[in-house]
Each structure stands twice: as C-alpha cells, then as structure tokens.
Design a protein around this motif. Structure first.
Motif, PDB file in Angstrom:
ATOM      1  N   GLY A 270     -21.077 -11.889  25.923  1.00  0.00           N
ATOM      2  CA  GLY A 270     -22.498 -11.595  26.038  1.00  0.00           C
ATOM      3  C   GLY A 270     -22.819 -10.308  26.765  1.00  0.00           C
ATOM      4  N   ARG A 271     -21.838  -9.699  27.417  1.00  0.00           N
ATOM      5  CA  ARG A 271     -22.111  -8.498  28.203  1.00  0.00           C
ATOM      6  C   ARG A 271     -22.508  -7.308  27.339  1.00  0.00           C
ATOM      7  N   LEU A 272     -22.093  -7.309  26.062  1.00  0.00           N
ATOM      8  CA  LEU A 272     -22.470  -6.220  25.157  1.00  0.00           C
ATOM      9  C   LEU A 272     -23.734  -6.536  24.365  1.00  0.00           C
ATOM     10  N   ALA A 273     -24.267  -7.734  24.548  1.00  0.00           N
ATOM     11  CA  ALA A 273     -25.458  -8.139  23.797  1.00  0.00           C
ATOM     12  C   ALA A 273     -26.735  -7.976  24.594  1.00  0.00           C
ATOM     13  N   VAL A 274     -26.649  -8.129  25.906  1.00  0.00           N
ATOM     14  CA  VAL A 274     -27.850  -8.088  26.742  1.00  0.00           C
ATOM     15  C   VAL A 274     -27.651  -7.096  27.874  1.00  0.00           C
ATOM     16  N   GLY A 275     -28.757  -6.590  28.396  1.00  0.00           N
ATOM     17  CA  GLY A 275     -28.685  -5.642  29.499  1.00  0.00           C
ATOM     18  C   GLY A 275     -29.160  -4.267  29.080  1.00  0.00           C
ATOM     19  N   ALA A 276     -29.578  -3.493  30.058  1.00  0.00           N
ATOM     20  CA  ALA A 276     -30.187  -2.189  29.788  1.00  0.00           C
ATOM     21  C   ALA A 276     -29.244  -1.236  29.076  1.00  0.00           C
ATOM     22  N   HIS A 277     -27.948  -1.331  29.347  1.00  0.00           N
ATOM     23  CA  HIS A 277     -27.000  -0.377  28.777  1.00  0.00           C
ATOM     24  C   HIS A 277     -26.136  -0.988  27.675  1.00  0.00           C
ATOM     25  N   ALA A 278     -26.438  -2.213  27.281  1.00  0.00           N
ATOM     26  CA  ALA A 278     -25.666  -2.861  26.216  1.00  0.00           C
ATOM     27  C   ALA A 278     -26.091  -2.310  24.860  1.00  0.00           C
ATOM     28  N   PRO A 279     -25.145  -2.087  23.946  1.00  0.00           N
ATOM     29  CA  PRO A 279     -25.505  -1.570  22.623  1.00  0.00           C
ATOM     30  C   PRO A 279     -26.205  -2.591  21.743  1.00  0.00           C
ATOM     31  N   GLY A 280     -26.127  -3.866  22.116  1.00  0.00           N
ATOM     32  CA  GLY A 280     -26.711  -4.926  21.301  1.00  0.00           C
ATOM     33  C   GLY A 280     -25.658  -5.609  20.456  1.00  0.00           C
ATOM     34  N   ASP A 281     -25.942  -6.849  20.067  1.00  0.00           N
ATOM     35  CA  ASP A 281     -24.924  -7.650  19.398  1.00  0.00           C
ATOM     36  C   ASP A 281     -24.516  -7.084  18.051  1.00  0.00           C
ATOM     37  N   ALA A 282     -25.480  -6.650  17.239  1.00  0.00           N
ATOM     38  CA  ALA A 282     -25.134  -6.164  15.904  1.00  0.00           C
ATOM     39  C   ALA A 282     -24.274  -4.910  15.983  1.00  0.00           C
ATOM     40  N   ALA A 283     -24.620  -3.995  16.873  1.00  0.00           N
ATOM     41  CA  ALA A 283     -23.843  -2.760  17.004  1.00  0.00           C
ATOM     42  C   ALA A 283     -22.433  -3.045  17.509  1.00  0.00           C
ATOM     43  N   ALA A 284     -22.313  -3.958  18.472  1.00  0.00           N
ATOM     44  CA  ALA A 284     -20.993  -4.274  19.019  1.00  0.00           C
ATOM     45  C   ALA A 284     -20.117  -4.969  17.979  1.00  0.00           C
ATOM     46  N   LEU A 285     -20.695  -5.897  17.228  1.00  0.00           N
ATOM     47  CA  LEU A 285     -19.931  -6.566  16.176  1.00  0.00           C
ATOM     48  C   LEU A 285     -19.580  -5.594  15.053  1.00  0.00           C
ATOM     49  N   ALA A 286     -20.505  -4.699  14.727  1.00  0.00           N
ATOM     50  CA  ALA A 286     -20.232  -3.709  13.682  1.00  0.00           C
ATOM     51  C   ALA A 286     -19.059  -2.816  14.067  1.00  0.00           C
ATOM     52  N   ALA A 287     -18.959  -2.478  15.352  1.00  0.00           N
ATOM     53  CA  ALA A 287     -17.835  -1.659  15.805  1.00  0.00           C
ATOM     54  C   ALA A 287     -16.513  -2.372  15.544  1.00  0.00           C
ATOM     55  N   ALA A 288     -16.486  -3.682  15.759  1.00  0.00           N
ATOM     56  CA  ALA A 288     -15.267  -4.444  15.483  1.00  0.00           C
ATOM     57  C   ALA A 288     -15.000  -4.533  13.984  1.00  0.00           C
TER      58      ALA A 288
END
Length: 343
Positions: A270-288
């Motif tokens: 969840g650290r890449l999904a929420v928070g001011a500097h997180a890219p968001g869930d879709a972007a993080a999953l897309a990177a994978a």
C-alpha cells in the motif's frame, strides 16, 4: 490483454513470447509432466488479464497492508470476510482475471476460494496457485502475538499438501514453497526435492515465493536445484516494486530459463498507492506489468473499488513510473516492511 510466455520454450511452442488469443479456453485434461503443467497454465491464461487476484488481504482478519481499518468491515467475522472474498472473486472473474493466489497461511483463503469455485461451476478456467511452508497461528485474532510460523520441512509439506487437497482437491495448478530465503532447507533438502518432484510428475507445477533483501540470490539458487537432472522449480513469485526492484535481473534469468514469473507486493503493501509522493496503484502496477520478464502481477485488493482501480494498470499509457526515481536500498525496504503493524 497480453500474456507473456516463458522465453526458454516459446519457440518450441511455435509462439512469440507475448501473444493474444480471442478468449479463455476450456480447461484441458491435466497432462503429466513438468512442462506440460506449465503449458496447461499458459494455455488457460491466454487472453486473460495479466493481473491476478491474491487473497492474502481478505483470507484472515489481520494483515500488514495499509488502510485496512477503512477497507474492511469493522467486525471481521469469518462470514464477513468470506462475503468480501467472494465479492472480489466475482468482480475479478467478470473483469477477465483468471489467476487466483492463496496460501495455507492466509487464514481461510483456500477455504473461501474452494467454496466460491464450488458455487461457480462456470469458473472452470480459473488457474489456482497456492503455497505451503507457513502455518497460520493467529486463531482469527488481529492481536495475536504470532500470526504465522515458517517451516519448510518434509513433514510440513506433507501435512499442508493434504490440507490444501482437502479443500481444493485437484484444482491446484501451482504449488509453491512460501517465502523462501537463502538459508531455507527448501533449497537443500534432497528428500523434500524428491517429494516435490513426485508432485510435479503428476502435473502440478512446483514453484517458490521469495522474500527478504537477498531475493536475487535465492532465485538463482532455486534455478540450480535439479532432480534427476531436471529443474525442480518452474515458477518464481517474488516481490518487485518501484521501491524494491533488486530482484529484477534474477527474475529475468528465471524467465529466460522457462519459469513462470509472478510479481507480488507491487504496491509495497500500500505504500505506493497512498500518500503525497506515491505514484498511485495503477501506475505502480503498470510499472510491474511492463517488465519484459513478468508473466503475472498480483493485485492484493481488499475492496471492489481497489480492484477496479488496479485493473486500470493494463490501460496506463505514456511514460511509466521508474524504479530509479523512488527505489530505496533493499535492506532498508525490508526493515521498514518488517515494522508494518498487523491490522
């Protein structure tokens, strides 16, 4: 929706390493042999989403993902969590997801999945991966001192295989050693290797999941394990995300060796999904998903809205988020993860 074929045997199948088919095929009769087990999985996932659904977050009341207090019912009874798991499975299936990930240590995840499969005979094309090696010890409590205990010995394998079969019967396509590290006996125990090879000979693909800052070393050691001259582990499930991409080169080697490669924790709990500097869930999953070695990327959604948002990853366009922009040292990542509270 594209499914990536392991490179080492793509040419032998007469296909490119990424291909598309019009839809999901009916489940073929399981064929004996290690490679045939992988072929069955790939054939059945052809045309499906490359995002799989993991039930770690909804198979038990406590887990370490962020935001669970608002994501899940306040009263996390077995009935409430079963209903949530079945709701997610219904939505996932309708959206084209055909791979589901469970484990013996995910509370009642195998049970919830087995009940859903029984109620949904139309879902005959779902590919099931489970894991053994951790025993769930929390007793459906969120405040347990110990939530799971690891043991990669032969006795635990035999016991948990029996428990998995009692729930899921012959629906398990992939059986993985859970959370292997470089010091695990799963990499050295010849008797365990023989038992796993016997299971593989009956058509179940044998794999492992990895964790910790030495994932790359673990993966490479696993690729060297052989029984009767044949590689034992034909699937690798590893943590790879924008914060912790260190396993990437070893996962590329596993892909080239013909293994299925499944990415877990792409959102870093969840650290890449929420928070001011997180890219968001879709972007993080897309990177994978854009990693050339990735066969499948798991969603650990706890709500149907999260699942819908996760699935947007397959439609992300433009410049992807890059690990070099946000990655942290591997040891630091795993130390921070170890401090995440169960809730």
């Amino acid at each position: 929706m594209w499914f990536r074929l392991p490179a080492a045997w793509a040419e032998g199948r007469g296909r490119s390493t990424a291909f598309r088919t019009p839809g999901i095929r009916a489940v073929p009769a399981r064929r004996p042999g290690v490679l045939d087990g992988i072929v069955d999985i790939v054939d059945r996932l052809a045309g499906a989403s490359r995002i799989g659904l993991g039930l770690a977050a909804v198979g038990r009341p406590g887990y370490i993902n962020l935001g669970r207090a608002t994501d899940l019912p306040a009263d996390r009874t077995v009935e409430a969590m079963r209903a949530r798991a079945h709701e997610l499975l219904d939505r996932a299936y309708a959206a084209g997801i055909r791979y589901v990930d469970v484990a013996r240590s995910y509370g009642r995840a195998e049970e919830f999945l087995a009940q859903w499969l029984h109620a949904r005979p139309d879902a005959h094309d779902v590919v099931v991966g489970s894991k053994w090696g951790y025993t769930y010890t929390a007793g459906w409590r969120m405040d347990a001192d110990v939530h799971e205990v690891k043991d990669h010995g032969v006795a635990t394998f035999e016991r948990q295989l029996g428990e998995t079969r009692a729930l899921l019967g012959d629906r398990v396509d992939l059986y993985q050693v859970h959370s292997v590290t470089v010091d695990s006996p799963a990499l050295r125990d010849a008797e365990l290797h023989r038992r796993l090879a016997d299971l593989a000979a009956r058509g179940t693909v044998i794999g492992l999941s990895t964790s910790g800052p030495s994932q790359a070393e673990t993966i490479r050691a696993a690729l060297d394990v052989r029984v009767d001259g044949r590689p034992l582990f034909r699937s690798v499930q590893a943590t790879w995300n924008l914060l912790e991409p260190s396993a990437g080169p070893a996962l590329a080697e596993a892909h080239e060796a013909g293994c299925l490669v499944i990415v877990k924790e792409a959102l870093a709990n969840g650290r890449l999904a929420v928070g001011a500097h997180a890219p968001g869930d879709a972007a993080a999953l897309a990177a994978a998903l854009r990693q050339p070695w990735a066969t499948m990327v798991l969603s650990g959604a706890a709500t149907v809205d999260q699942l819908a948002s996760n699935l947007r990853a397959e439609r992300v366009s433009g410049d992807p988020a890059r690990p070099e922009d946000v990655a942290v040292p591997s040891v630091r990542y795993w130390e921070e993860r170890s401090r995440l509270p169960w809730g």
